[in-house]
Each structure stands twice: as C-alpha cells, then as structure tokens.
Design a protein around this motif. Structure first.
Motif, PDB file in Angstrom:
ATOM      1  N   VAL A  33      27.036  13.611  88.985  1.00  0.00           N
ATOM      2  CA  VAL A  33      28.076  14.466  88.405  1.00  0.00           C
ATOM      3  C   VAL A  33      28.426  13.957  87.014  1.00  0.00           C
ATOM      4  CG1 VAL A  33      29.013  14.992  90.692  1.00  0.00           C
ATOM      5  CG2 VAL A  33      29.991  13.120  89.367  1.00  0.00           C
ATOM      6  N   SER A  34      29.036  14.805  86.232  1.00  0.00           N
ATOM      7  CA  SER A  34      29.399  14.431  84.864  1.00  0.00           C
ATOM      8  C   SER A  34      30.525  13.401  84.876  1.00  0.00           C
ATOM      9  CB  SER A  34      29.855  15.666  84.090  1.00  0.00           C
ATOM     10  OG  SER A  34      31.095  16.130  84.590  1.00  0.00           O
ATOM     11  N   PRO A  35      30.640  12.598  83.825  1.00  0.00           N
ATOM     12  CA  PRO A  35      31.739  11.624  83.746  1.00  0.00           C
ATOM     13  C   PRO A  35      33.115  12.289  83.884  1.00  0.00           C
ATOM     14  CG  PRO A  35      30.092  11.165  82.067  1.00  0.00           C
ATOM     15  CD  PRO A  35      29.712  12.470  82.695  1.00  0.00           C
ATOM     16  N   HIS A  36      33.244  13.488  83.333  1.00  0.00           N
ATOM     17  CA  HIS A  36      34.511  14.207  83.411  1.00  0.00           C
ATOM     18  C   HIS A  36      34.845  14.548  84.870  1.00  0.00           C
ATOM     19  CE1 HIS A  36      37.747  16.947  82.359  1.00  0.00           C
ATOM     20  NE2 HIS A  36      37.171  17.881  83.090  1.00  0.00           N
ATOM     21  N   THR A  37      33.851  15.059  85.599  1.00  0.00           N
ATOM     22  CA  THR A  37      34.062  15.390  87.014  1.00  0.00           C
ATOM     23  C   THR A  37      34.374  14.142  87.827  1.00  0.00           C
ATOM     24  OG1 THR A  37      32.565  17.290  86.854  1.00  0.00           O
ATOM     25  CG2 THR A  37      32.995  16.415  89.063  1.00  0.00           C
ATOM     26  N   LEU A  38      33.664  13.061  87.538  1.00  0.00           N
ATOM     27  CA  LEU A  38      33.881  11.798  88.246  1.00  0.00           C
ATOM     28  C   LEU A  38      35.303  11.289  88.021  1.00  0.00           C
ATOM     29  CD1 LEU A  38      32.258   9.762  90.000  1.00  0.00           C
ATOM     30  CD2 LEU A  38      31.912   8.443  87.891  1.00  0.00           C
ATOM     31  N   THR A  39      35.765  11.384  86.798  1.00  0.00           N
ATOM     32  CA  THR A  39      37.128  10.945  86.476  1.00  0.00           C
ATOM     33  C   THR A  39      38.160  11.790  87.205  1.00  0.00           C
ATOM     34  OG1 THR A  39      36.441  10.158  84.286  1.00  0.00           O
ATOM     35  CG2 THR A  39      38.785  10.586  84.603  1.00  0.00           C
ATOM     36  N   ASN A  40      37.908  13.103  87.280  1.00  0.00           N
ATOM     37  CA  ASN A  40      38.840  13.990  87.979  1.00  0.00           C
ATOM     38  C   ASN A  40      38.930  13.646  89.463  1.00  0.00           C
ATOM     39  OD1 ASN A  40      39.600  15.474  85.760  1.00  0.00           O
ATOM     40  ND2 ASN A  40      38.073  17.073  86.055  1.00  0.00           N
ATOM     41  N   TYR A  41      37.781  13.423  90.101  1.00  0.00           N
ATOM     42  CA  TYR A  41      37.776  13.047  91.518  1.00  0.00           C
ATOM     43  C   TYR A  41      38.525  11.727  91.729  1.00  0.00           C
ATOM     44  CZ  TYR A  41      34.704  16.602  93.506  1.00  0.00           C
ATOM     45  OH  TYR A  41      34.180  17.782  93.978  1.00  0.00           O
ATOM     46  N   GLN A  42      38.246  10.778  90.871  1.00  0.00           N
ATOM     47  CA  GLN A  42      38.893   9.472  91.006  1.00  0.00           C
ATOM     48  C   GLN A  42      40.407   9.594  90.852  1.00  0.00           C
ATOM     49  OE1 GLN A  42      37.483   6.529  88.226  1.00  0.00           O
ATOM     50  NE2 GLN A  42      38.452   4.835  89.318  1.00  0.00           N
ATOM     51  N   HIS A  43      40.836  10.350  89.871  1.00  0.00           N
ATOM     52  CA  HIS A  43      42.265  10.537  89.642  1.00  0.00           C
ATOM     53  C   HIS A  43      42.944  11.165  90.853  1.00  0.00           C
ATOM     54  CE1 HIS A  43      46.051  11.664  87.739  1.00  0.00           C
ATOM     55  NE2 HIS A  43      45.834  12.896  88.154  1.00  0.00           N
ATOM     56  N   GLN A  44      42.348  12.216  91.380  1.00  0.00           N
ATOM     57  CA  GLN A  44      42.935  12.919  92.524  1.00  0.00           C
ATOM     58  C   GLN A  44      43.011  12.010  93.749  1.00  0.00           C
ATOM     59  OE1 GLN A  44      44.377  15.768  92.403  1.00  0.00           O
ATOM     60  NE2 GLN A  44      43.627  16.587  90.472  1.00  0.00           N
ATOM     61  N   LEU A  45      41.938  11.290  94.030  1.00  0.00           N
ATOM     62  CA  LEU A  45      41.875  10.507  95.263  1.00  0.00           C
ATOM     63  C   LEU A  45      42.683   9.219  95.178  1.00  0.00           C
ATOM     64  CD1 LEU A  45      38.125  11.163  96.082  1.00  0.00           C
ATOM     65  CD2 LEU A  45      40.124  12.106  97.248  1.00  0.00           C
ATOM     66  N   VAL A  46      42.787   8.628  94.012  1.00  0.00           N
ATOM     67  CA  VAL A  46      43.662   7.459  93.835  1.00  0.00           C
ATOM     68  C   VAL A  46      45.105   7.855  94.106  1.00  0.00           C
ATOM     69  CG1 VAL A  46      44.665   5.925  92.087  1.00  0.00           C
ATOM     70  CG2 VAL A  46      42.187   6.129  92.284  1.00  0.00           C
ATOM     71  N   ARG A  47      45.467   9.036  93.661  1.00  0.00           N
ATOM     72  CA  ARG A  47      46.841   9.506  93.895  1.00  0.00           C
ATOM     73  C   ARG A  47      47.066   9.799  95.379  1.00  0.00           C
ATOM     74  NH1 ARG A  47      51.068   8.678  93.967  1.00  0.00           N
ATOM     75  NH2 ARG A  47      52.807  10.101  93.662  1.00  0.00           N
ATOM     76  N   VAL A  48      46.047  10.352  96.042  1.00  0.00           N
ATOM     77  CA  VAL A  48      46.150  10.612  97.483  1.00  0.00           C
ATOM     78  C   VAL A  48      46.353   9.302  98.239  1.00  0.00           C
ATOM     79  CG1 VAL A  48      44.848  11.320  99.524  1.00  0.00           C
ATOM     80  CG2 VAL A  48      44.846  12.768  97.484  1.00  0.00           C
ATOM     81  N   ILE A  49      45.591   8.284  97.866  1.00  0.00           N
ATOM     82  CA  ILE A  49      45.721   6.979  98.526  1.00  0.00           C
ATOM     83  C   ILE A  49      47.127   6.417  98.343  1.00  0.00           C
ATOM     84  CG2 ILE A  49      44.971   4.560  98.433  1.00  0.00           C
ATOM     85  CD1 ILE A  49      42.139   5.575  97.869  1.00  0.00           C
TER      86      ILE A  49
END
Length: 201
Positions: free
Chosen positions: A18-34
């Motif tokens: 996946v693109s770096p932008h998509t990867l960053t978005n996933y990471q941001h969302q899931l870190v917040r979920v955690i």
C-alpha cells in the motif's frame, strides 16, 4: 496489542504494498483505537466483542469528535485489521462483522438567492435558443416545477389561456400548477417564434 498492529502494518507495506499515505492512515486510526480500548481496560484483541466495537465508535465520536464519514473510515480500518487477525489465527471470528457505520446525513440542496435569479432572467437575447432557455427558466421559477417535471414537460400540457401547466410528478401523480405572467409571455414567444426555427434547424 501493539505487536499485532506492527505485524499488520508490515503486512500492508510488504505484501499488500500500500502507499505510504494509506499506511499512515491505517496506523493513525488503529493507534487511536488501541488507546480507546486500553482506557477501557482492554489489553488483548481477544477481549474485543461486537459491543466493544460499538463502544469504540461511540468514544471516537465523543472524544475525537468524528462525524459519520470519519467514523466509517475508522470502522473500516478496524474491520480489516481484525480480519487480518482472523487469518493469522489470533481470533476465531471478526467482531466487527455485521456492525454498520453511522449513516451519513444527506445535505439539503442550496437555494439560489433573488439576485442570482435576477441575473438569470436578465438575458434579453432574441436568439431562438435563448428564448427557449428564458421560457424554461421563467416556467421553472414561477411554477415551482421539479427539474424532472420540466424535462418531461409536453407543450400540450401547457394551457396558455388559463395560465396553467399539467405536470406528472412523483409516483406518476398528476398536478396542475399556475404560470406567472412572465412565464406565459416567454412560453408564447418560444412557441410562436423560436420553436419553429429550432425545429427547422
């Protein structure tokens, strides 16, 4: 919980590419979920149930101020991550399956103001196509027609003598609407002068 997240991010980067932008978005969302889960005392993904997923959405709205579209994105990121955990054998089922994101509200159409209408009606061109457009605008504005009603309007449905228009609306229901003086004038101009020229062209 972070270990599983890092494995998922590695999977997205290397296998899914996946693109770096998509990867960053996933990471941001899931870190917040955690963070939301850990605040609630949940330390393992195996503790996440459908009710916990709903709790995450509720807290995302309350704490982070997320609206419908952003909540849908967060839920999508969480659901895909949990599917990954199922594939890895970490979970037996995906607790986010079957949970719908809040529906996005429909925006009401914006009305044009009086000044904009006057600008539309200020064209005094005598060209046949301009007369046709002026007749349509006047009729549309003065009779309160829907765009679909105007598009499907038959000239036989216009009664210039009594200044009325018969239209077929939603549900194939017929209704009679009045015509304004300006609309009547321009429809006459169209029918007498512009329409024959346009048809001949």
């Amino acid at each position: 919980m972070q270990n599983e997240l890092q494995k998922y991010l590695t999977y997205l980067r290397i296998e899914r590419q996946v693109s770096p932008h998509t990867l960053t978005n996933y990471q941001h969302q899931l870190v917040r979920v955690i963070a939301i889960l850990q605040d609630a005392g949940i330390q393992q993904w195996q503790q996440v149930t459908p009710s916990v997923v709903r709790y995450v959405l509720a807290q995302s709205s309350k704490q982070d101020g997320l609206k419908e579209k952003s909540l849908a994105l967060r839920l999508s990121a969480l659901r895909r991550f949990l599917s990954f955990l199922v594939q890895q054998g970490e979970l037996k089922v995906n607790p986010a399956t079957g949970i719908s994101a809040p529906k996005q509200g429909k925006h009401l159409p914006k009305n044009i103001d009086t000044e904009q209408v006057q600008q539309l009606l200020a064209n005094d061109s005598k060209e046949p196509i301009d007369i046709r457009d002026r007749a349509m605008i006047e009729l549309f504005y003065s009779s309160g027609l829907r765009l679909s009603e105007l598009q499907g309007l038959n000239l036989n449905s216009i009664n210039l003598r009594v200044r009325e228009v018969r239209v077929i609306g939603k549900g194939n229901k017929e209704r009679i609407v009045p015509m304004g003086e300006e609309a009547t004038h321009w429809v006459k101009q169209f029918m007498l002068f512009a329409r024959p020229i346009l048809l001949d062209g």
